[in-house]
Design a protein around this motif. Structure first.
Motif, PDB file in Angstrom:
ATOM      1  N   THR A 157      14.758  49.759  -3.475  1.00 40.15           N
ATOM      2  CA  THR A 157      15.489  50.862  -4.088  1.00 40.15           C
ATOM      3  C   THR A 157      14.622  51.485  -5.170  1.00 40.15           C
ATOM      4  O   THR A 157      13.563  50.956  -5.518  1.00 40.15           O
ATOM      5  CB  THR A 157      16.818  50.387  -4.694  1.00 40.15           C
ATOM      6  OG1 THR A 157      16.543  49.404  -5.704  1.00 40.15           O
ATOM      7  CG2 THR A 157      17.718  49.787  -3.628  1.00 40.15           C
ATOM      8  N   VAL A 159      15.306  51.958  -8.409  1.00 36.83           N
ATOM      9  CA  VAL A 159      15.660  51.646  -9.793  1.00 36.83           C
ATOM     10  C   VAL A 159      14.421  51.200 -10.574  1.00 36.83           C
ATOM     11  O   VAL A 159      13.520  50.568 -10.022  1.00 36.83           O
ATOM     12  CB  VAL A 159      16.749  50.554  -9.875  1.00 36.83           C
ATOM     13  CG1 VAL A 159      18.033  51.029  -9.231  1.00 36.83           C
ATOM     14  CG2 VAL A 159      16.283  49.258  -9.231  1.00 36.83           C
ATOM     15  N   LYS A 160      14.401  51.532 -11.859  1.00 36.70           N
ATOM     16  CA  LYS A 160      13.256  51.192 -12.703  1.00 36.70           C
ATOM     17  C   LYS A 160      13.372  49.812 -13.332  1.00 36.70           C
ATOM     18  O   LYS A 160      12.385  49.245 -13.776  1.00 36.70           O
ATOM     19  CB  LYS A 160      13.093  52.259 -13.789  1.00 36.70           C
ATOM     20  CG  LYS A 160      12.756  53.639 -13.233  1.00 36.70           C
ATOM     21  CD  LYS A 160      12.629  54.667 -14.339  1.00 36.70           C
ATOM     22  CE  LYS A 160      12.308  56.050 -13.773  1.00 36.70           C
ATOM     23  NZ  LYS A 160      12.209  57.082 -14.848  1.00 36.70           N
ATOM     24  N   ASN A 162      15.915  45.947 -13.286  1.00 35.85           N
ATOM     25  CA  ASN A 162      17.004  45.138 -12.757  1.00 35.85           C
ATOM     26  C   ASN A 162      17.829  44.503 -13.878  1.00 35.85           C
ATOM     27  O   ASN A 162      18.646  43.611 -13.627  1.00 35.85           O
ATOM     28  CB  ASN A 162      16.464  44.034 -11.851  1.00 35.85           C
ATOM     29  CG  ASN A 162      15.885  44.581 -10.553  1.00 35.85           C
ATOM     30  OD1 ASN A 162      16.356  45.594 -10.041  1.00 35.85           O
ATOM     31  ND2 ASN A 162      14.872  43.926 -10.019  1.00 35.85           N
ATOM     32  N   ARG A 187      25.961  48.243 -16.128  1.00 35.32           N
ATOM     33  CA  ARG A 187      25.460  48.886 -14.915  1.00 35.32           C
ATOM     34  C   ARG A 187      25.369  47.838 -13.817  1.00 35.32           C
ATOM     35  O   ARG A 187      25.370  46.630 -14.095  1.00 35.32           O
ATOM     36  CB  ARG A 187      24.068  49.523 -15.141  1.00 35.32           C
ATOM     37  CG  ARG A 187      22.994  48.508 -15.519  1.00 35.32           C
ATOM     38  CD  ARG A 187      21.697  49.179 -15.955  1.00 35.32           C
ATOM     39  NE  ARG A 187      21.020  49.867 -14.871  1.00 35.32           N
ATOM     40  CZ  ARG A 187      20.058  49.327 -14.127  1.00 35.32           C
ATOM     41  NH1 ARG A 187      19.653  48.073 -14.338  1.00 35.32           N
ATOM     42  NH2 ARG A 187      19.470  50.020 -13.180  1.00 35.32           N
ATOM     43  N   LEU A 189      23.378  46.949  -9.895  1.00 30.00           N
ATOM     44  CA  LEU A 189      22.337  47.250  -8.926  1.00 30.00           C
ATOM     45  C   LEU A 189      22.965  47.438  -7.543  1.00 30.00           C
ATOM     46  O   LEU A 189      24.087  47.000  -7.287  1.00 30.00           O
ATOM     47  CB  LEU A 189      21.318  46.116  -8.887  1.00 30.00           C
ATOM     48  CG  LEU A 189      20.731  45.714 -10.248  1.00 30.00           C
ATOM     49  CD1 LEU A 189      19.893  44.450 -10.116  1.00 30.00           C
ATOM     50  CD2 LEU A 189      19.916  46.852 -10.837  1.00 30.00           C
TER      51      LEU A 189
END
Length: 251
Positions: A157, A159-160, A162, A187, A189
Motif C-alpha cells: 500500500t 502509506v508512509k 504503520n 488511524r 491500516l
C-alpha cells in the motif's frame, strides 16, 4: 462553504468506499446523487476507505458548495440513494475542516456469530468452534499502545507509516449472543482490523499463545500474523473530531 455529512451503508454490494475503476463504490454513488441534486459536480472526501464488503454505521464525508444548505438536503438525498446507503445529519464546518485528516479517532466493531443464523450470515462471521474469549481479551490488551502495526497491514500500500495509536481493544458478548470485537485508534491500516481479528481467533482456538502474539506484533511482518477475518463482519461505528470544527448542525 464546507459541509460534513454523516452516512451509514451496508457494504455488501460495493467494492469498498473509494472509487474504483470498473467497480461500483459507495463514494461513486454518493457523488453521483449529490451532483444531480445540487446540479453541479460534487467531489467528496471520506473519513476512511472501507474495503469491499465492509459496512459503516457512522461515516463522515466532506464536500464544498457555495450556497447555503439545510436539512432538506438529507430528505432529498435519502429519497435518491439506494436502500443500502443512508444520510443522517448535515453540518456546516470550519472552511478548513477535513473529514479524513481532522479525525482524532475511529472505532470499528467486528461481529462473530457462534451459531448458524439465517438472519446474520451476511452481516457477521458465522463461527461455531469453541473460543477462549478470556485468552483473546488478554492478548488484545497488547494492542493498546502507540506502535508499528505492520504485522496486520495489507502489503504494497502507499502509506508512509504503520504507526497507529490504539486506545481500546477488547471482546464482549452482545444481546444476540454474538462476540463483538471493539477497537479504537487514531488511524487504521488497510486490512488491519480483519487481520487482528483473524489472529486473535487463532489464539482463542489455541493455535498460538499470547507470547507468540506479542512476538507477531514486534515482527512487523504481515506473514507472521493470521489470516484476515471475512469482510462482512466488520463495521466502522464511530469517527471523532474536535468540536470547534463544527459551526452548525441542520435539524
Amino acid at each position: 462553504m464546507r459541509y460534513f455529512l454523516e452516512l451509514a451503508y451496508n457494504g455488501k454490494n460495493y467494492f469498498g468506499y473509494q472509487i474504483q475503476p470498473n467497480q461500483i463504490s459507495v463514494q461513486e454513488v454518493i457523488e453521483d446523487r449529490l451532483s444531480k441534486i445540487l446540479r453541479k459536480k460534487i467531489s467528496i472526501v471520506g473519513a476512511g476507505r472501507t474495503d469491499a464488503g465492509v459496512h459503516a454505521k457512522k461515516m463522515y464525508i466532506h464536500f464544498d458548495y457555495e450556497e447555503e444548505l439545510n436539512v432538506d438536503l438529507i430528505k432529498r438525498l435519502n429519497s435518491f440513494l439506494p436502500k443500502d446507503i443512508a444520510a443522517y445529519r448535515l453540518f456546516l464546518m470550519d472552511d478548513e475542516a477535513h473529514a479524513r485528516f481532522d479525525a482524532t479517532s475511529r472505532s470499528y466493531n467486528y461481529f462473530l456469530s457462534p451459531i448458524k443464523d439465517p438472519f446474520s450470515f451476511d452481516s457477521a462471521w458465522s463461527f461455531n468452534r469453541l473460543l477462549d474469549v478470556e485468552k483473546m481479551n488478554n492478548a488484545a490488551k497488547l494492542l493498546i499502545k502507540k506502535g508499528d502495526f505492520g504485522s496486520f497491514a495489507k502489503l504494497h500500500t502507499d502509506v508512509k507509516t504503520n504507526i497507529c495509536d490504539v486506545t481500546a481493544a477488547f471482546w464482549r458478548k452482545n444481546e444476540n449472543g454474538q462476540l463483538v470485537f471493539e477497537i479504537t485508534a487514531d488511524r487504521f491500516l488497510r486490512n488491519m482490523v480483519r487481520a487482528i481479528v483473524g489472529t486473535l481467533v487463532d489464539i482463542g482456538l489455541g493455535k498460538i499463545s499470547i507470547e507468540e502474539f506479542s512476538e507477531i506484533i514486534e515482527q512487523k511482518q504481515r506473514s507472521s500474523a493470521g489470516a484476515s477475518a471475512p469482510a462482512h463482519g466488520l463495521y466502522l461505528v464511530d469517527v471523532q473530531y474536535p468540536k470547534e470544527l463544527f459551526k452548525n448542525e441542520f435539524n
